[in-house]
Scaffold this active site. Structure first.
Site, PDB file in Angstrom:
ATOM      1  N   LYS A   5       0.410  -7.135 -11.864  1.00 35.80           N
ATOM      2  CA  LYS A   5       0.216  -6.038 -10.813  1.00 35.80           C
ATOM      3  C   LYS A   5       1.547  -6.111  -9.990  1.00 35.80           C
ATOM      4  O   LYS A   5       2.148  -5.230 -10.084  1.00 35.80           O
ATOM      5  CB  LYS A   5      -0.945  -6.214  -9.943  1.00 35.80           C
ATOM      6  N   HIS A 438      -8.936  -0.484 -16.527  1.00 39.42           N
ATOM      7  CA  HIS A 438      -8.682  -1.546 -17.304  1.00 39.42           C
ATOM      8  C   HIS A 438      -9.398  -1.279 -18.587  1.00 39.42           C
ATOM      9  O   HIS A 438      -9.858  -2.404 -19.192  1.00 39.42           O
ATOM     10  CB  HIS A 438      -8.841  -3.057 -16.925  1.00 39.42           C
ATOM     11  N   ASP A 524     -11.348  -3.822 -10.802  1.00 37.31           N
ATOM     12  CA  ASP A 524      -9.964  -3.812 -10.118  1.00 37.31           C
ATOM     13  C   ASP A 524      -9.148  -2.801 -10.652  1.00 37.31           C
ATOM     14  O   ASP A 524      -9.062  -2.383 -11.552  1.00 37.31           O
ATOM     15  CB  ASP A 524      -9.526  -5.366 -10.066  1.00 37.31           C
ATOM     16  N   GLU A 525      -8.043  -2.451  -9.840  1.00 39.88           N
ATOM     17  CA  GLU A 525      -7.011  -1.675  -9.994  1.00 39.88           C
ATOM     18  C   GLU A 525      -7.122  -0.219 -10.442  1.00 39.88           C
ATOM     19  O   GLU A 525      -6.623   0.068 -11.669  1.00 39.88           O
ATOM     20  CB  GLU A 525      -6.018  -2.790 -10.810  1.00 39.88           C
ATOM     21  N   VAL A 526      -8.177   0.521 -10.059  1.00 39.89           N
ATOM     22  CA  VAL A 526      -8.112   1.817 -10.290  1.00 39.89           C
ATOM     23  C   VAL A 526      -7.030   2.526  -9.301  1.00 39.89           C
ATOM     24  O   VAL A 526      -6.949   2.505  -8.427  1.00 39.89           O
ATOM     25  CB  VAL A 526      -9.538   2.258  -9.895  1.00 39.89           C
TER      26      VAL A 526
END
Length: 854
Positions: A5, A438, A524-526
């Protein structure tokens, strides 16, 4: 949470890469003659850090024609992997570089590229964002594709030249010497012989003589544990001891004792017998693991006739009930045999949770009956036109399918075997199904399924598990640079898919007789921009009054997942984002604990304890979430051990050596942050002053610790084990053993002295007992051997090592030390180039340390 990230976020300002492709011509006849391979070799070398005074690096890519005919000026493309910020320095360069998706790039000749004669070279300067601290930032996985046949890729020879000078403040031998200087050599007979350190431990001096004739006498409830112990003893004696339910005389006894905790045990070794007492099978099992740790490493090196087991009295139970290792097999695959080996390692050190990261953007690794595309397409990588048969390469996995760790999956039978193996060792396996971000491997797989069934005229069936809105025009880019990796959470078919996967996983657990209480659904991490131009999202927002904004889709999605899991008597686990709400104040975005999901028993693995989120794990625990401390600052095993070019591993989140896991203070971890992300000592803790501390009543919400090993740079079992060990042992110690006395007030002089003593004892145990054991245990492990610390003082070279018990050898003639070189026993007076290396008891050596004694 993906460890790339912050590494990639640093490159966002360097995405303006030329995207205009040049007109191609068919390759010449000479090129066609060479098309069976790639008649070009590439060399990449760092030239200058802080190029032009900016946070960027100048490097050179040199082409060499290794064929017998000229390399044509057109008609070919070279694909490779790296940060999308790589671009030619000169706007008139003979090549251009374009990003494709993720870390996947392509390099093409421009009109300025001239035919390259056989043997000739071409030098092109490149600029990329950030510094090149180590090889993890180097471009990799080059392969050539001729325009004549775009379906085939040919691997290109690629050499990386290490920078010739210290351009980025690498760790020096003097730095290492200073860090090791406080370590004392502790005699082996003074070391605690059970690891992790037990709650109560006493040596009696009365050993037990263990032979193959000594039976294991176990209560009926502990027969499985007794059988596993006997199997392990078979590797020592060459014969499996008898396992019985009763019998007098000398024996190893596993007996029930009420009143102990579920994982607690008592172990007594006397000359007459070895007795392990527990109230349940887990406690009995951990007693057998402690018994194994009492045995010297030499007992595993060759077949024995008798082993002296030290006389001890142990009363023990774990500090945390959740002691986890997260294994990422999505980015790069590890075979079943390696997973079983990891389970043996976890069992030895009393870790009881395998968080199994089974899918991500770059791979889907488990067979799901009824959805064959998940593994046929999502479980394989290679050069592909359209990714209809398999995924594009990632992380340098190369053009050939099934020829690298980029491809692979576990069959249903494999996974059931893994579950049974873990069950027998009292390890819970938590499967992770990354959603909604992801998820590229799953999305592409279901696209392939859709296309296949549409060709068969089965429209309804084709749409049953589709994971994207075919009419979605949303534009986004994830921190790993994917623009097509997020499931559409407004589609009913997305929930069909997740229910199908969940039910098939549960069927495998049932077949294995393995426990399951939760599934990890990532979260996570959208990236920003997702779903904004999706017609099905707009339709959902029009009819559901609870979904007023795009942000509300997050709570909609995880609310539905939670309902699905509760209907199956499971609770939801995820990364911290599943329990966070977005709050915008004066245009500034921040995240706070979402009160709506607290009562739903969400368990969150919180990795982000950096910057503004320094206190995030405690904020979530204080809000009522069950938190597993997965702090990047101390437990990300994929981060490099130290800042040195030859030291493998990522470094976006700092550096993690074995000491960080050891000195972690779970209930006050800000006091165990000693260095910054650049691994330099903190000069001020002012940034901590306004951070939220863990409230005493919220301590119960810290359910455990976890160390993840993300696999972007982990392509072999050897590299996997190098990154895993010995760092994992710091986690094992802190998750199992009682809170050390030095942790209550670590800044006091008394605590600092106590810590120094405890650290010395710990590294002595590792160097003299545990790592020698791991040379043989479960087939042996390729753990990292630390490099020697060295300094020149008063005209002499002084050296030391992090792990006492290992041997430093050296040369004074410039040659690389070998197992026959001189052993370092004191200051070296010889002048000139001194080369030192550390050797473990099995003869493996560290990287070489070089010191000039002038």
């Amino acid at each position: 949470m993906s460890p790339m990230k912050h590494l990639l976020v640093a490159f966002l300002s360097f995405l303006s890469i030329c995207s205009t492709a040049q007109t191609k011509k068919e390759p010449t006849k000479a090129a066609a003659e060479n098309s069976a391979d790639a008649p070009v070799a590439l060399t990449w070398e760092v030239v200058e850090e802080k190029h032009q005074g900016k946070n960027q690096t100048l490097s050179v890519l040199t082409f060499k024609n290794t064929g017998k005919s000229p390399l044509p000026a057109t008609g070919w493309t070279i694909y490779f992997h790296g940060t999308p910020s790589f671009k030619p320095k000169d706007s008139n360069a003979p090549i251009q570089i374009e990003p494709i998706n993720g870390d996947y790039l392509k390099l093409m000749p421009t009109t300025g590229f001239k035919e390259l004669a056989a043997g000739e070279t071409l030098r092109v300067e490149l600029v990329a964002a950030g510094q090149i601290v180590n090889e993890s930032r180097a471009p990799r996985g080059f392969y050539l594709v001729w325009d004549k046949d775009k379906s085939k890729g040919y691997t290109v020879q690629n050499q990386i030249i290490k920078p010739s000078k210290n351009m980025v403040g690498w760790t020096t031998p003097q730095d290492i010497y200073g860090r090791n200087s406080g370590i004392k050599d502790v005699p082996a007979n003074e070391l605690t012989k059970v690891f992790p350190t037990p709650a109560q431990y006493k040596e009696t001096g009365q050993a037990f003589a263990l032979t193959e004739a000594v039976p294991v006498v176990a209560d009926q409830a502990f027969q499985r544990e007794a059988s596993l112990l006997a199997t392990r003893l078979n590797t020592i004696f060459g014969k499996k001891p008898e396992v019985k339910t009763s019998g007098a005389g000398k024996a190893i006894r596993l007996q029930k004792k009420e009143g102990l905790g579920p994982e607690a045990y008592e172990l007594t070794v006397s000359p007459q017998e070895i007795v392990i007492s527990a109230s349940g099978p887990a406690g009995a099992f951990y007693g057998t693991q402690s018994l194994q740790s009492l045995l010297p490493a030499s007992a595993l090196a060759s077949k024995q006739t008798s082993v002296a087991v030290p006389g001890v009295q142990v009363k023990d139970e774990p500090r945390f009930g959740h002691r986890a290792f997260m294994m990422d097999v999505a980015r790069n695959f590890q075979k079943k045999a390696q997973v079983l080996k990891v389970l043996d390692l976890m069992a030895l050190y009393k870790l009881n949770v395998l968080h199994f990261h089974l899918n991500d953007d770059e791979g889907w690794r488990i067979e799901i009956p009824g959805l064959p595309e998940l593994t046929q397409v999502g479980g394989r990588r290679g050069h592909s036109e359209g990714e209809k048969n398999f995924l594009q390469p990632s992380y340098g996995s190369g053009p050939e399918v099934d020829k690298s760790s980029g491809s692979g999956f576990y069959t249903k039978a494999d996974f059931v075997e893994i579950l049974k193996y873990a069950r027998d060792r009292h390890i819970r396996v938590i499967p992770e199904v990354e959603t909604p971000g992801h998820a590229r491997a799953a999305i592409k797989s279901m696209d392939a399924r859709y296309e296949r069934l549409m060709k068969e005229g089965k429209k309804a069936e084709a749409e049953q598990y589709l994971l994207r809105d075919l009419n979605d025009q949303s534009v986004y880019r994830s921190v790993q640079y994917f623009n097509d990796n997020v499931m559409n959470v407004a589609l009913p078919s997305t929930y069909n898919f997740l229910e199908k996967v969940t039910d098939e996983l549960l069927a495998m657990y049932k077949e294995a007789g393995a426990p399951i209480s939760t599934i990890h659904f990532g979260g996570d991490e959208v990236p920003r921009g997702v779903w904004e131009k999706s017609p099905v999202v707009q339709q959902l927002m029009a009819k559901d009054s609870k979904v007023k904004t795009i942000d509300d889709l997050w709570y909609y999605f995880f609310g539905k997942l939670n309902d699905m899991l509760k209907a199956r008597s499971l609770y939801l686990s995820g990364w911290e984002e599943v329990g966070l709400s977005k709050v915008r104040t004066n245009g500034k975005l921040s995240y706070v604990a979402n009160p709506d999901f607290v009562k739903e028993n969400f368990h969150v693995d919180v990795w982000n304890n950096q910057g503004a989120n320094l206190d995030l794990p405690y904020r979530m625990a204080n809000a009522g979430y069950k938190v597993v401390l997965t702090n990047v600052s101390h437990y990300y095993l994929d981060l490099a051990y130290q800042k040195e070019y030859d030291e493998p591993g990522l470094y976006w989140g700092g550096y993690t050596d074995v000491d960080k896991g050891f000195y972690f203070i779970p209930f006050d971890y800000m006091k165990s942050i000693k260095v910054n992300d650049d691994n330099q000592p903190l000069t001020s803790t002012a940034a901590f002053s306004d951070k939220e501390q863990l409230r005493p009543e919220a301590r119960a919400n810290i359910v455990g610790l976890q160390a993840p090993l993300w696999s972007e740079m982990v392509t072999t079992p050897e590299r996997f084990e190098y990154m895993l060990l010995p760092k994992l042992l710091g986690l094992a110690e802190r998750a199992w053993s009682p809170d050390p006395a030095w942790a209550s007030n670590p800044e006091s002089a008394q605590s600092k002295a106590a810590y120094a003593q405890a650290w010395s004892a710990f590294v002595n145990v590792l160097g003299k007992r545990e790592l020698p054991r791991l040379n043989y245990y479960a087939g042996g492990f390729n753990y990292r051997i630390p490099t020697a610390g060295a300094v020149v003082q008063n005209g002499e070279v002084l050296a030391n090592v992090q792990l006492p018990g290992m041997t430093i050898r050296y040369t004074t003639n410039g040659e690389v030390p070998t197992a026959k070189s001189k052993i370092y026993t004191g200051p070296i007076a010889q002048k000139g180039t001194i080369k030192l290396a550390v050797f473990d008891p099995a003869g493996r050596m560290s990287r070489v340390t070089t010191v000039e004694n002038k």
